[in-house]
Write a protein that holds these residues in place. Structure first.
Motif, PDB file in Angstrom:
ATOM      1  N   GLY A 161       7.187  -2.529  -5.705  1.00 19.32           N
ATOM      2  CA  GLY A 161       6.450  -1.461  -4.834  1.00 19.32           C
ATOM      3  C   GLY A 161       6.978  -0.454  -4.242  1.00 19.32           C
ATOM      4  O   GLY A 161       7.765  -0.711  -3.521  1.00 19.32           O
ATOM      5  N   SER A 162       7.609   1.232  -4.915  1.00 17.15           N
ATOM      6  CA  SER A 162       8.308   1.868  -4.723  1.00 17.15           C
ATOM      7  C   SER A 162       8.299   1.958  -2.994  1.00 17.15           C
ATOM      8  O   SER A 162       8.580   2.418  -1.650  1.00 17.15           O
ATOM      9  CB  SER A 162       8.256   3.458  -4.785  1.00 17.15           C
ATOM     10  N   GLN A 163       6.558   2.399  -2.649  1.00  7.97           N
ATOM     11  CA  GLN A 163       6.860   2.471  -1.003  1.00  7.97           C
ATOM     12  C   GLN A 163       7.029   1.164   0.099  1.00  7.97           C
ATOM     13  O   GLN A 163       7.213   1.367   0.661  1.00  7.97           O
ATOM     14  CB  GLN A 163       4.533   2.356  -0.885  1.00  7.97           C
TER      15      GLN A 163
ATOM     16  N   ARG B 158      -5.854   9.026 -12.008  1.00  9.37           N
ATOM     17  CA  ARG B 158      -4.539   7.787 -11.737  1.00  9.37           C
ATOM     18  C   ARG B 158      -5.656   6.536 -11.661  1.00  9.37           C
ATOM     19  O   ARG B 158      -4.411   5.771 -12.269  1.00  9.37           O
ATOM     20  CB  ARG B 158      -5.817   7.839  -9.893  1.00  9.37           C
ATOM     21  N   VAL B 159      -6.903   6.353 -12.294  1.00  7.92           N
ATOM     22  CA  VAL B 159      -7.447   5.264 -12.398  1.00  7.92           C
ATOM     23  C   VAL B 159      -7.011   5.202 -14.288  1.00  7.92           C
ATOM     24  O   VAL B 159      -6.311   4.010 -14.655  1.00  7.92           O
ATOM     25  CB  VAL B 159      -9.444   5.510 -12.806  1.00  7.92           C
ATOM     26  N   GLU B 160      -6.284   6.354 -15.364  1.00 10.19           N
ATOM     27  CA  GLU B 160      -5.788   6.471 -16.037  1.00 10.19           C
ATOM     28  C   GLU B 160      -3.637   5.761 -16.089  1.00 10.19           C
ATOM     29  O   GLU B 160      -4.095   5.177 -17.177  1.00 10.19           O
ATOM     30  CB  GLU B 160      -5.513   7.933 -16.469  1.00 10.19           C
TER      31      GLU B 160
ATOM     32  N   PHE C 120      -8.691   4.265  -3.318  1.00  5.62           N
ATOM     33  CA  PHE C 120      -8.845   2.829  -3.007  1.00  5.62           C
ATOM     34  C   PHE C 120      -7.591   2.203  -2.422  1.00  5.62           C
ATOM     35  O   PHE C 120      -7.798   1.122  -1.844  1.00  5.62           O
ATOM     36  CB  PHE C 120     -10.007   2.077  -3.549  1.00  5.62           C
ATOM     37  N   PHE C 121      -6.590   2.554  -2.845  1.00  5.50           N
ATOM     38  CA  PHE C 121      -5.026   1.617  -2.447  1.00  5.50           C
ATOM     39  C   PHE C 121      -4.454   2.253  -2.961  1.00  5.50           C
ATOM     40  O   PHE C 121      -4.218   3.288  -3.910  1.00  5.50           O
ATOM     41  CB  PHE C 121      -5.729  -0.105  -2.957  1.00  5.50           C
ATOM     42  N   SER C 122      -3.301   1.655  -2.764  1.00  4.82           N
ATOM     43  CA  SER C 122      -1.812   2.295  -3.722  1.00  4.82           C
ATOM     44  C   SER C 122      -1.316   1.513  -3.720  1.00  4.82           C
ATOM     45  O   SER C 122      -1.089   0.181  -3.795  1.00  4.82           O
ATOM     46  CB  SER C 122      -0.796   2.061  -1.921  1.00  4.82           C
TER      47      SER C 122
ATOM     48  N   LEU D 285       9.736  -0.286  -8.386  1.00  2.00           N
ATOM     49  CA  LEU D 285       8.827   0.226  -9.358  1.00  2.00           C
ATOM     50  C   LEU D 285       9.330   1.137  -9.459  1.00  2.00           C
ATOM     51  O   LEU D 285       8.961   1.696  -8.614  1.00  2.00           O
ATOM     52  CB  LEU D 285       7.246  -0.277  -9.318  1.00  2.00           C
ATOM     53  N   ALA D 286       8.813   2.096 -10.208  1.00  2.51           N
ATOM     54  CA  ALA D 286       8.571   3.616 -10.001  1.00  2.51           C
ATOM     55  C   ALA D 286       7.134   3.751  -9.355  1.00  2.51           C
ATOM     56  O   ALA D 286       6.092   3.423  -9.646  1.00  2.51           O
ATOM     57  CB  ALA D 286       8.317   4.561 -11.451  1.00  2.51           C
ATOM     58  N   SER D 287       7.073   5.249  -8.537  1.00  3.36           N
ATOM     59  CA  SER D 287       6.298   5.338  -7.880  1.00  3.36           C
ATOM     60  C   SER D 287       4.761   5.311  -9.223  1.00  3.36           C
ATOM     61  O   SER D 287       4.784   6.641  -9.822  1.00  3.36           O
ATOM     62  CB  SER D 287       6.487   6.893  -7.029  1.00  3.36           C
TER      63      SER D 287
END
Length: 409
Positions: free
Chosen positions: A156-158, A52-54, A195-197, A187-189
């Motif tokens: 964002g997608s969400q 996720r971080v990368e 920590f956050f979406s 945006l693509a998911s």
């Protein structure tokens, strides 16, 4: 008597007392299963967070304001990051692929009857490449959008799903704090970092935000304020050099000497990732150590049962010694029997632990990772427990005198 013969005798002894053998192995099974399951969950969590971080961006460097920074003998230093800082860094910093100024604020967003509070982020076109976002529908914000201060928005997608409930958002208008913005892209998911979406973002042109939405909260003494400046270094080896250049520019722009405390945080994704991995690895080892206590308890159970076994087989031991069995042979027989008991329990525990990890993965909470080294470590420690706790019962058996053993009732 060779090792294979000892193993054969051990399995015969286990089969002769199936219930007792099963109960004896229970502590080892639970201990090994707990180690495998918890270590797999911990490894899975580490891999998930790392990916996720990368996914936040390639060779990402973030510049943000520090808080409550004071200089010795002086008052509080200016901790505000300005748009002028971005311009200076963009002009004079080398080995940078892209740089994006960012201002973020919270606002009420509405489409029809759907409304919610979202973080609104003012960005430039470079934001997508720096933060590794891709557009699934429509297009991203352009320099023309910024220059014209266009009221356009990329979701964002969400955020798109929350506002439009399955409708195609392209070309539709939403209101942000009562101001109309037209959706030009989705945006693509990218998922959540824990920590956050990253899929709940709502992006608008930075200059549009300054002129139409942010108001006085984005100004200080007539200067435009930024929340963050994000940079993407040319390659991993250039990250530290870029950080040094950025810190130099900030000191120069804010009239700070090398002895002054820098009221800004300049950090790389790698630094954050290293710290995060260190924390998760420590927690994983800690969880494994707690589970390992079950192995210790299981080992005590094995030692107790083997002592009982020695007592029950005292006459057998005496008879074998009477016909010439050496002390080392008796010692080896009981050690092999104890290790066999532990290893059988260890194998069952490994399978059970892997099964538990698989069930956790199926729940969708986290993708576990059952690695070969965890399996080998568990197998090794199960054997070690058998060896350690089998020595004393084996020694007791080997120390019996033949005459006393034959007389034992």
């Amino acid at each position: 008597m060779n090792i294979l013969e000892n193993v054969r005798i051990s399995f015969r002894a286990l089969a002769a007392n199936k219930l007792r053998s099963g109960l004896t192995m229970l502590g080892i099974i639970i201990g090994v299963a707990a180690v495998v399951a918890l270590m797999s969950i911990g490894r899975g969590a580490t891999r998930s967070v790392t990916s996720r971080v990368e996914g936040l961006g390639s060779n990402l460097i973030s510049v943000s304001s520090a808080r409550n920074v004071r200089q010795a003998g002086a008052g509080a230093l200016s901790t505000l990051l300005y748009y002028s800082d971005y311009l200076a860094i963009a002009k004079d910093t080398s080995n940078v692929v892209a740089i994006s100024p960012i201002y973020q604020t919270s606002a009420q967003v509405q489409y029809g009857s759907n409304q919610s509070q979202f973080n609104i982020t003012g960005v430039t076109p470079e934001f997508a490449s720096v933060q590794a976002y891709t557009v699934a529908q429509g297009r991203f914000i352009t320099n023309s959008d910024n220059a014209a201060e266009s009221r356009v928005v990329v979701l964002g997608s969400q955020a798109a799903a929350d506002l439009f409930s399955g409708l195609n958002p392209m070309g539709r208008d939403i209101t942000i704090d009562g101001i109309n913005f037209t959706v030009i892209g989705v945006l693509a998911s990218k998922g959540s970092t824990g920590f956050f979406s990253q899929d709940e973002v709502i992006l608008i042109p930075l200059q549009t935000g300054y002129s139409r939405l942010f108001g006085g909260r984005a100004l200080n003494n007539g200067k435009r304020v930024l929340s963050t400046i994000s940079l993407s270094a040319a390659n991993p080896n250039a990250v530290n050099d870029v950080i040094s250049q950025v810190e130099y520019e900030l000191r120069r722009d804010h009239s700070l000497t090398l002895h002054d405390t820098l009221p800004f945080t300049v950090s790389s994704q790698n630094q954050f990732l290293s710290t995060l991995n260190s924390i998760t690895s420590t927690l994983t080892i800690f969880l494994g150590a707690i589970a390992g206590i079950s192995l210790f308890v299981g080992g005590i159970g094995i030692m107790n049962i083997m002592l009982v076994s020695v007592r029950e087989r005292t006459r057998e031991i005496g008879l074998r010694k009477a016909v010439g069995a050496r002390r080392s042979v008796i010692l080896m027989q009981f050690i092999v029997e104890t290790i066999t008991l532990s290893l059988v329990g260890g194998i069952i525990g490994i399978l059970l632990g892997a099964g538990i990890a698989g069930v956790v993965t199926l729940t969708g909470l986290i993708t576990t990772y059952v690695s070969l080294d965890v399996i080998l470590y568990s197998f090794f420690f199960a054997a070690l427990v058998g060896l350690f706790f089998g020595i004393y019962p084996a020694y007791q058996a080997a120390s019996l005198r033949p005459i006393e053993a034959l007389r034992y009732e």
